[in-house]
Write a protein that holds these residues in place. Structure first.
Motif, short mmCIF file in Angstrom:
data_model
loop_
_atom_site.label_atom_id
_atom_site.label_comp_id
_atom_site.label_asym_id
_atom_site.label_seq_id
_atom_site.Cartn_x
_atom_site.Cartn_y
_atom_site.Cartn_z
N ARG A 184 17.88 30.59 -3.54
CA ARG A 184 17.64 29.58 -2.52
C ARG A 184 18.03 30.14 -1.15
N ALA A 314 12.84 21.43 -7.19
CA ALA A 314 14.03 20.60 -7.33
C ALA A 314 13.71 19.16 -6.98
N MET C 95 9.86 25.54 0.46
CA MET C 95 10.79 24.70 -0.29
C MET C 95 10.44 23.24 -0.01
N THR C 96 10.85 22.39 -0.95
CA THR C 96 10.65 20.96 -0.72
C THR C 96 11.68 20.48 0.30
N PHE C 98 13.81 18.23 -0.20
CA PHE C 98 15.09 18.13 -0.90
C PHE C 98 15.79 19.48 -0.99
N GLU C 99 15.03 20.50 -1.34
CA GLU C 99 15.61 21.85 -1.44
C GLU C 99 16.15 22.35 -0.11
N LEU C 102 19.53 21.44 0.04
CA LEU C 102 20.41 22.08 -0.93
C LEU C 102 20.96 23.40 -0.39
N HIS C 115 23.35 16.51 -5.31
CA HIS C 115 22.14 15.71 -5.33
C HIS C 115 22.37 14.36 -4.65
N VAL C 131 11.09 13.29 -0.22
CA VAL C 131 12.01 14.26 -0.84
C VAL C 131 11.33 15.40 -1.56
N SER C 132 10.27 15.12 -2.32
CA SER C 132 9.73 16.21 -3.12
C SER C 132 8.47 16.82 -2.51
#
Lengths: 316, 292, 237
Positions: A184, A314, C95-96, C98-99, C102, C115, C131-132
Motif C-alpha cells: 500500500r 479493500a 486505489m479506492t 477507502f484504501e 488506509l 476500518h 468508499v469503494s
C-alpha cells in the motif's frame, strides 16, 4: 481476503506438487527445458514488478541482477562446491545488496535517474566480469552441474523443479508485498511521493526495501542458470533480451497486481519458446519490442486491465 | 611506465574523444535537458545516423557531405517521433516519465534490430583519403580519423547554441519547457515548438553518427555503450547547458583515455557510468533543483 | 493565546541566491484557526513545505509541541501530528477512496480499528457513498474532500489546508468550511492558506499576510482587512 489467501495457498501447493511430479509423468525432456525458461521469466517479471510495478520505478538493468546471480552461483559452485540451494540463497542476498546500493545512490533523486543508472549497472557489471579471468572473462566458463538427486529423473527435470520452487516463492513474496502495508505504501509512492511522505510513509526506506526484494528475486532467477546451460558467458548472462522481457512481461500482463507479470511472462515466454524454433533471436527481440511499444502506447494497464476492470480491493 | 608521451597522447586523445562525445550528447541535451523528454533512444538514433552516412559513402559520397544531406530526413524523422510521442502521452495531460522511458527503450530496440536486419551485425566503417594518416607534432600523434570528427563537434554545438540563444524560434524552444502557457499567450503553439526542437535534436544525430563512424567501425548495437556517456554529459553539465556539456564531455573523454592507456581499454565503457553515479550520489540536491 | 502547538523561529529558505522565505517568526496556538494570505509567490507554499518537512529550512528552527523538529523527515512530522492537504489534489491513484485512507492509518500508529476510523472520517466529510470507488472517478469537490479526509484520518494536531477551496462554487466552499469548522471544534489547529478572501476572513481567528517571503501583517480578520500594508499588496496604494 482470508478466502483469497486460502485459494492462493491451494494454488501454490498444486503448482509445487506438479513441479515435483511432472518429471515422472512426462517423458520428453524438451518440455522441461522449455518450461525452465518460461518459469525463469515468471520469476524475473515478478521480481521486476515489485519495484517497477508497485512503486513505479523502472529498472532497465534486470539483466545486471540476473547476470550477477548467474556468475555468483557459477563461481560458488565451481570453487567451493556449494550446493545449489545455498547458491540460490547467496545470489538472492547479493542481489538484495546490489539493489540497496543502487537505490541508495539514485533513489533520492527522480525516477529518471534511477532508470538511467540501472542501464549503467548492466554495462558496469558486464565490464567487470569481462575483466576477471577467474570467471572466464569474455570467453566464458564451463560449469558441470551437480548430479540430480534421487527424487528427480534427470538434470533438465531437476533444474525445472528447482525453478518451479523459485518461481512459486517469488510470486508468493510479491503477493505478500502487494497485500501488506508495504504494498500500500509503495502504491502511494507511485501515485505521489510527496503526498505519501506527508501521510507518514517513509518513502525512501520503502523504496530501498522494494529495491532489495526486487534485486533478490532477479538474482535468484539467475542462480540455477549455469547448471541449466552448463556454460556461462557475459553476453548471455547479461543478455539484452532479459532486460527487455523483464519490462515487457509485466507491462503486457499488467503491473498493478502479482497476476499481471505471471500472465505476461507465461504468454510472452511461451510464444518465444515456440517461436525460437522458427525465427531468429533478432526477430524475437523485434517482436517483443513492438509489442512493448504497443502496450505502453495503447494499453498502459496491460492485459489484466483490459479484461475485467480492477475492482476495489479493500472494502469496509 | 608513466612516460610523458603516453600521458600527453592520452590527454590529447581524451580531449578529441570528449569532443566527439559532446556531439553525441547534443541532441539529448535538447530533448532531455531542455524539453525534459528522457529520450534514451538518442544514442541509437546516432547509430542510425552513422549507418545512413555509411550507406551514402558506399555510393562514393564524402561522409561529411552525407551527414549534411542527412539533416533533412533526420529532422523529419524527429518530427514524426515527437508527433507519435505526443499523440500517445501529452494529450493525456502530461507525459508519465516512466512510460515515456519505456517507450523510447522499446523504440531503440526496434531501431537496433531493423539496422541489424538491414546491414547485418558485422562492423561497418567508412574510408576516406583524409582520415587515413596521422598528424605528428613533436611527441604527439593525432590520427586524422579522430581529429576531423572532433573538429566537427564544436562547429555543430556552436551552431545549435547560436540558434538557441540568438534566434527567436530558438528562444521559444528554451522557453517552452518552463513557460508553456506564456508561449501560447504569445501566439506560439507549444506543441509545434517542441516538435521542431525534437526535429533539430534528431537532426544532430546524423552529424554525430558521421563523427562516430569516422572515429571507428560501428555495429548496430553500438548505441548501448553510449547511453552512459551521453546521459552523464547532459546531467552533469546541468540540464540544458549546451556549452557546459562540451566541458563535461572532455573530462569524460580524458578519464576514459587515461583508463585505457594505464589500465586496459576493456575497462573504459564503465568509466562514464561510474562518473555519472558518483555525480548523482555526491550532488543530488543540485541535480534535483536543476531537473525539476 | 494558549500554549503554541507549532512555533517557527527565524525560519528561512533560499533557492540558490533567491530568498523564497524569511526569516519568519510565527506561533500557532493549540486549536487555533489561522489564516495565511498573500499574493502568488509570496512564500506561503514554501512556508508549508518548511513546516511539513518537504524542505529543510536554511536557517531557523521549527518547533512542534516544544520539540525542535527542523531536522526530521516529512513522514516523521506527519506521524507526530502535522497533516496537510495539497493545493492540487494528489489522490493515491490506483486505489479506492477507502484504501487512500488506509495509507496514513498503516503508517501513523492509530489506536483502535483502522476500518472503523476510516469509515467514520469518510462519513464526516460526506464521502460514505464513494468508499469503494477508485479515486480517479471523483469530482473536483470530492477530491478536495478526500484530500482533507486523508489528512484527518491520522488524528493530527495541526492541519494545513493549502488552497483547499480553489475552483469550487460558493455552496461547495461552504461545505468545505463546515468540515474545517467541525474539525477545529474537536481541538485541531487549522492553518488555512487561501486566496478566497471571504472564506479566510470568515474562518480565521487570526490572519497573517505574506509578501516576498516576509510576514508583513498579523491580526484579526477585520484588522487585516484594514491594514495599510495589506491593502497596498492587494490594491496597490
Amino acid at each position: 481476503m482470508k478466502k483469497n489467501s486460502l485459494l492462493f495457498l491451494a494454488g501454490v501447493i498444486i503448482v509445487l506438487a506438479l513441479g515435483f511430479l511432472m518429471p515422472w509423468l512426462l517423458r520428453n525432456p524438451f518440455y522441461f527445458f522449455a518450461g525452465y525458461v518460461v518459469l525463469q521469466y515468471v520469476t524475473i517479471a515478478t521480481g521486476w514488478n515489485i519495484l517497477g510495478g508497485y512503486a513505479g520505478y523502472i529498472n532497465f538493468g534486470a539483466a545486471g541482477f540476473f547476470g550477477a546471480g548467474v556468475y555468483l552461483s557459477a563461481f560458488l559452485f565451481t570453487t567451493f562446491g556449494l550446493p545449489l540451494p545455498l547458491c540460490i540463497l547467496a545470489a538472492a542476498i547479493v542481489g538484495a545488496i546490489l539493489g540497496v546500493l543502487m537505490g541508495y545512490l539514485t533513489l533520492r533523486i527522480q525516477g529518471v535517474y534511477f532508470a538511467i543508472a540501472t542501464l549503467g549497472l548492466v554495462v558496469v557489471l558486464e565490464t567487470i566480469v569481462h575483466n576477471i579471468s577467474g570467471l572466464g572473462g569474455a570467453s566464458g566458463m564451463a560449469v558441470y552441474g551437480p548430479r540430480p538427486p534421487a527424487w528427480s529423473p534427470g538434470p533438465s527435470q531437476y533444474n525445472f523443479t528447482v525453478m518451479v520452487v523459485i518461481a512459486v516463492a517469488s510470486v508468493a513474496l510479491a503477493r505478500w508485498v502487494e497485500i501488506s502495508w508495504i504494498g500500500r505504501g509503495l502504491r502511494a509512492v507511485r501515485a505521489s511521493e510527496d503526498a505519501a511522505e506527508c501521510s507518514g510513509v517513509p518513502t525512501l526506506r520503502l523504496k530501498l526495501v522494494a529495491c532489495a526484494l526486487s534485486g533478490a528475486v532477479l538474482a535468484a532467477a539467475g542462480a540455477p542458470y549455469p547448471f541449466y546451460t552448463s556454460f556461462v558467458e557475459p553476453v548471455t548472462a547479461f543478455s539484452l533480451i532479459i532486460g527487455l522481457n523483464a519490462i515487457a512481461m509485466p507491462l503486457i500482463g499488467g503491473t498493478r497486481t502479482w497476476v499481471g507479470p505471471v500472465i505476461g511472462a507465461l504468454l510472452l515466454a511461451s510464444v518465444q519458446q515456440i517461436a525460437t524454433v522458427t525465427i531468429s533471436s533478432e526477430l524475437n527481440i523485434l517482436f517483443v519490442g513492438a509489442v512493448l511499444i504497443a502496450f505502453v502506447a495503447f494499453a498502459p494497464g496491460g492485459i489484466s486491465d483490459l479484461f475485467g476492470r480492477n475492482k476495489g480491493r479493500a472494502r469496509p | 611506465m608513466l612516460s610523458i608521451d603516453i600521458l600527453l597522447n592520452a590527454i590529447v586523445t581524451g580531449i578529441l574523444l570528449g569532443s566527439v562525445y559532446a556531439s553525441l550528447a547534443l541532441g539529448l541535451g535538447i530533448t532531455f535537458g531542455i524539453l525534459h523528454i528522457p529520450n534514451i533512444a538518442h544514442p541509437t538514433l546516432v547509430v542510425a545516423g552513422a549507418f545512413f552516412v555509411y550507406t551514402l559513402t558506399q555510393w562514393g559520397l564524402d561522409p561529411i557531405v552525407a551527414a549534411v544531406i542527412g539533416l533533412v530526413p533526420f529532422y523529419l524523422l524527429g518530427v514524426v517521433l515527437y508527433a507519435f510521442y505526443s499523440a500517445v502521452f501529452e494529450r493525456k495531460g502530461g507525459a508519465n516519465v516512466l512510460q515515456s522511458l519505456t517507450l523510447f527503450f522499446g523504440l531503440s530496440l526496434v531501431i537496433e534490430i531493423l539496422l541489424s536486419l538491414g546491414f547485418g551485425s558485422e562492423l561497418k566503417s567508412v574510408s576516406v583519403s583524409y582520415i587515413g594518416s596521422s598528424l605528428k607534432i613533436g611527441i604527439l600523434t593525432v590520427p586524422y580519423r579522430l581529429l576531423i570528427p572532433a573538429l566537427l563537434a564544436p562547429v555543430t554545438i556552436a551552431a545549435v547554441w547560436l540558434y538557441l540563444s540568438r534566434t527567436s524560434s530558438g528562444t521559444a524552444i528554451r522557453a517552452v519547457a518552463h513557460e508553456e502557457r506564456a508561449l501560447s499567450i504569445a501566439g506560439l503553439n507549444p506543441a509545434s515548438v517542441k516538435r521542431h526542437a525534437f526535429g533539430i535534436a534528431t537532426a544532430t544525430a546524423v552529424i554525430a553518427g558521421a563523427a562516430l563512424i569516422m572515429v571507428g567501425p560501428i555495429e548496430p548495437f553500438a548505441g548501448r555503450f553510449q547511453i552512459g556517456r551521453v546521459f552523464a554529459i547532459v546531467v552533469l553539465a546541468g540540464m540544458g547547458s549546451i556549452p557546459g556539456s562540451l566541458v563535461i564531455a572532455i573530462i569524460i573523454g580524458i578519464a576514459e583515455a587515461l583508463v585505457s592507456s594505464y589500465l586496459n581499454p576493456s575497462w573504459s565503457p564503465g568509466v562514464a557510468f561510474a562518473i555519472l553515479l558518483l555525480g548523482l550520489a555526491l550532488r543530488p540536491q543540485g541535480l534535483f533543483g536543476a531537473a525539476r | 493565546m494558549t500554549e503554541p502547538v507549532l512555533s517557527l523561529k527565524g525560519v528561512e529558505k533560499r533557492f540558490g541566491s533567491f530568498r523564497a522565505l524569511g526569516p519568519v517568526d510565527l506561533d500557532v496556538g493549540a486549536g487555533e484557526r489561522l489564516g495565511i494570505i498573500g499574493p502568488n509567490g509570496s512564500g506561503k507554499t514554501t512556508l508549508i513545505n518548511c513546516i511539513t518537512g518537504v524542505y529543510r529550512p536554511d536557517g531557523g528552527s521549527v518547533f512542534f509541541e516544544g520539540r525542535d523538529i527542523s531536522h526530521l523527515q516529512a513522514h516523521k512530522r506527519a506521524r507526530m501530528g502535522i497533516a496537510r492537504s495539497f493545493q492540487i489534489p494528489r489522490p493515491f491513484t490506483g486505489m479506492t477512496v477507502f484504501e487512500n485512507l488506509l495509507v496514513p492509518l498503516d503508517y501513523c500508529h492509530i489506536e483502535g480499528s483502522k476500518h472503523d476510523r476510516a469509515s467514520s472520517v469518510l462519513a464526516s466529510v460526506g464521502l460514505s457513498a464513494r468508499v469503494s470507488d477508485p479515486s480517479e472517478k471523483l469530482t473536483q469537490l470530492e477530491l478536495r474532500k478526500l484530500e482533507l479526509a486523508r489528512a484527518l484520518v491520522g488524528n493530527p494536531k495541526v492541519l494545513i489546508a493549502d488552497e483547499a477551496m480553489a475552483g469550487l462554487s460558493e455552496e461547495e466552499i461552504d461545505e468545505v468550511l463546515a468540515i474545517l469548522f467541525a474539525l477545529n471544534r474537536s481541538g485541531v489547529a487549522v492553518i488555512m492558506i487561501e486566496h478566497i478572501m471571504h472564506a479566510v476572513m470568515r474562518f480565521s481567528e487570526r490572519v497573517v499576510c505574506f509578501e516576498t517571503g516576509r510576514l508583513i501583517a498579523s491580526g484579526t480578520s477585520s484588522e487585516i482587512a484594514e491594514h495599510p500594508l495589506v491593502q497596498k499588496v492587494y490594491f496597490g496604494e
